[in-house]
Design a protein around this motif. Sequence first.
Motif, PDB file in Angstrom:
ATOM      1  N   GLU A  32      92.026  70.165  -8.413  1.00  0.00           N
ATOM      2  CA  GLU A  32      92.770  69.004  -8.905  1.00  0.00           C
ATOM      3  C   GLU A  32      92.575  67.799  -7.992  1.00  0.00           C
ATOM      4  O   GLU A  32      92.402  66.672  -8.450  1.00  0.00           O
ATOM      5  CB  GLU A  32      94.267  69.329  -9.009  1.00  0.00           C
ATOM      6  CG  GLU A  32      94.608  70.295 -10.123  1.00  0.00           C
ATOM      7  CD  GLU A  32      96.096  70.549 -10.204  1.00  0.00           C
ATOM      8  OE1 GLU A  32      96.875  69.773  -9.594  1.00  0.00           O
ATOM      9  OE2 GLU A  32      96.496  71.521 -10.867  1.00  0.00           O
ATOM     10  N   ARG A  35      89.055  66.298  -8.572  1.00  0.00           N
ATOM     11  CA  ARG A  35      88.978  65.464  -9.787  1.00  0.00           C
ATOM     12  C   ARG A  35      89.695  64.146  -9.589  1.00  0.00           C
ATOM     13  O   ARG A  35      89.234  63.092 -10.061  1.00  0.00           O
ATOM     14  CB  ARG A  35      89.586  66.212 -10.985  1.00  0.00           C
ATOM     15  CG  ARG A  35      88.711  67.329 -11.523  1.00  0.00           C
ATOM     16  CD  ARG A  35      89.128  67.690 -12.947  1.00  0.00           C
ATOM     17  NE  ARG A  35      90.543  68.046 -13.026  1.00  0.00           N
ATOM     18  CZ  ARG A  35      91.014  69.275 -12.911  1.00  0.00           C
ATOM     19  NH1 ARG A  35      90.179  70.278 -12.708  1.00  0.00           N
ATOM     20  NH2 ARG A  35      92.306  69.518 -13.008  1.00  0.00           N
ATOM     21  N   LEU A  36      90.825  64.180  -8.887  1.00  0.00           N
ATOM     22  CA  LEU A  36      91.600  62.968  -8.667  1.00  0.00           C
ATOM     23  C   LEU A  36      90.802  61.932  -7.895  1.00  0.00           C
ATOM     24  O   LEU A  36      90.732  60.766  -8.297  1.00  0.00           O
ATOM     25  CB  LEU A  36      92.887  63.295  -7.904  1.00  0.00           C
ATOM     26  CG  LEU A  36      93.732  62.094  -7.451  1.00  0.00           C
ATOM     27  CD1 LEU A  36      94.243  61.317  -8.662  1.00  0.00           C
ATOM     28  CD2 LEU A  36      94.889  62.542  -6.574  1.00  0.00           C
ATOM     29  N   ASP A  39      86.975  61.257  -9.691  1.00  0.00           N
ATOM     30  CA  ASP A  39      87.010  60.713 -11.050  1.00  0.00           C
ATOM     31  C   ASP A  39      87.959  59.516 -11.102  1.00  0.00           C
ATOM     32  O   ASP A  39      87.521  58.372 -11.187  1.00  0.00           O
ATOM     33  CB  ASP A  39      87.446  61.787 -12.057  1.00  0.00           C
ATOM     34  CG  ASP A  39      86.408  62.895 -12.201  1.00  0.00           C
ATOM     35  OD1 ASP A  39      85.235  62.647 -11.874  1.00  0.00           O
ATOM     36  OD2 ASP A  39      86.772  63.995 -12.636  1.00  0.00           O
ATOM     37  N   THR A  40      89.233  59.766 -11.016  1.00  0.00           N
ATOM     38  CA  THR A  40      90.234  58.702 -11.191  1.00  0.00           C
ATOM     39  C   THR A  40      90.163  57.633 -10.099  1.00  0.00           C
ATOM     40  O   THR A  40      89.976  56.449 -10.390  1.00  0.00           O
ATOM     41  CB  THR A  40      91.650  59.312 -11.211  1.00  0.00           C
ATOM     42  OG1 THR A  40      91.705  60.333 -12.215  1.00  0.00           O
ATOM     43  CG2 THR A  40      92.676  58.232 -11.521  1.00  0.00           C
ATOM     44  N   ILE A  41      90.299  58.033  -8.831  1.00  0.00           N
ATOM     45  CA  ILE A  41      90.347  57.061  -7.739  1.00  0.00           C
ATOM     46  C   ILE A  41      89.017  56.336  -7.579  1.00  0.00           C
ATOM     47  O   ILE A  41      88.985  55.116  -7.341  1.00  0.00           O
ATOM     48  CB  ILE A  41      90.767  57.737  -6.420  1.00  0.00           C
ATOM     49  CG1 ILE A  41      92.237  58.175  -6.515  1.00  0.00           C
ATOM     50  CG2 ILE A  41      90.564  56.815  -5.222  1.00  0.00           C
ATOM     51  CD1 ILE A  41      92.742  58.951  -5.318  1.00  0.00           C
ATOM     52  N   LYS A  43      86.793  55.548  -9.844  1.00  0.00           N
ATOM     53  CA  LYS A  43      86.661  54.520 -10.875  1.00  0.00           C
ATOM     54  C   LYS A  43      87.598  53.344 -10.629  1.00  0.00           C
ATOM     55  O   LYS A  43      87.212  52.179 -10.772  1.00  0.00           O
ATOM     56  CB  LYS A  43      86.951  55.126 -12.253  1.00  0.00           C
ATOM     57  CG  LYS A  43      85.888  56.117 -12.721  1.00  0.00           C
ATOM     58  CD  LYS A  43      86.293  56.778 -14.021  1.00  0.00           C
ATOM     59  CE  LYS A  43      85.272  57.811 -14.452  1.00  0.00           C
ATOM     60  NZ  LYS A  43      85.698  58.543 -15.683  1.00  0.00           N
ATOM     61  N   GLU A  44      88.828  53.646 -10.248  1.00  0.00           N
ATOM     62  CA  GLU A  44      89.810  52.581 -10.048  1.00  0.00           C
ATOM     63  C   GLU A  44      89.469  51.700  -8.841  1.00  0.00           C
ATOM     64  O   GLU A  44      89.586  50.473  -8.910  1.00  0.00           O
ATOM     65  CB  GLU A  44      91.204  53.191  -9.872  1.00  0.00           C
ATOM     66  CG  GLU A  44      91.758  53.792 -11.157  1.00  0.00           C
ATOM     67  CD  GLU A  44      93.101  54.467 -10.959  1.00  0.00           C
ATOM     68  OE1 GLU A  44      93.540  54.569  -9.786  1.00  0.00           O
ATOM     69  OE2 GLU A  44      93.713  54.892 -11.954  1.00  0.00           O
ATOM     70  N   ASP A  55      95.876  56.092  -2.690  1.00  0.00           N
ATOM     71  CA  ASP A  55      94.485  56.544  -2.823  1.00  0.00           C
ATOM     72  C   ASP A  55      94.006  57.197  -1.540  1.00  0.00           C
ATOM     73  O   ASP A  55      93.439  58.299  -1.556  1.00  0.00           O
ATOM     74  CB  ASP A  55      93.558  55.363  -3.134  1.00  0.00           C
ATOM     75  CG  ASP A  55      93.815  54.717  -4.476  1.00  0.00           C
ATOM     76  OD1 ASP A  55      94.358  55.392  -5.362  1.00  0.00           O
ATOM     77  OD2 ASP A  55      93.458  53.531  -4.629  1.00  0.00           O
TER      78      ASP A  55
END
Length: 213
Positions: A32, A35-36, A39-41, A43-44, A55
């Motif tokens: 998890e 992926r965080l 993927d998420t961080i 891109k942001e 982050d």
Amino acid sequence: MHKYDRAIKTLDAKQMQLHKEGKNKTKIKLEEKHRLIYDTIAKECRKRGHMNLSDVKAVYAFKMTRGKYRPMLMKYPEEWNAKAIERQTKKAFEMCAQMNDSSDFRNGKKILNVLSCFLKQPGMKGIGTATASLILSVYDVRFPFLSDEALAVVIPSYGKDPYTPLNYANFVSQIQKKRAKLLGEKNIHDKDAISHSDIEKALWTVASVNLEK
């Protein structure tokens, strides 16, 4: 590389079993966390041009679970300053964007300049070379994470302190040479080809798989 995800899941399962047996107080959930941040961080922070405090805390938590757990270092994130984190990551990412794919990653001075955005900065105590390299790898795959496993293969005689800026500059240079050898000089500018970060993950996977045997 094709075994990396499996190695992450295997380590996760092993840690969860230790938790059930009472040998590990926390549930790791490494998959998890992975992926965080990737993927998420990733891109942001590329979109906004910096990382915020949450982050960097997530990146730090991932570092502590994918590598050797160092409980004494877990106190630092609570002392970080949000404005300092945003300011210094923005500065570092701007410097990354200006770096040439080939020549600048053989230039130790330019790599050290990027690292200097993180090291010994007010409000960022505990962020050393290894953590800085992981933050950079999330934003820019040309900066590989200075993991214990990859370092032991790439620079086996790194001296008493492995986590120096100079060791990281050498580490990046050696990873770049390996990438060029794998791809051939004509393909080194292919952004969709294997990256410096991919090579680090592959080295970590080999170490992880060998530990399971």
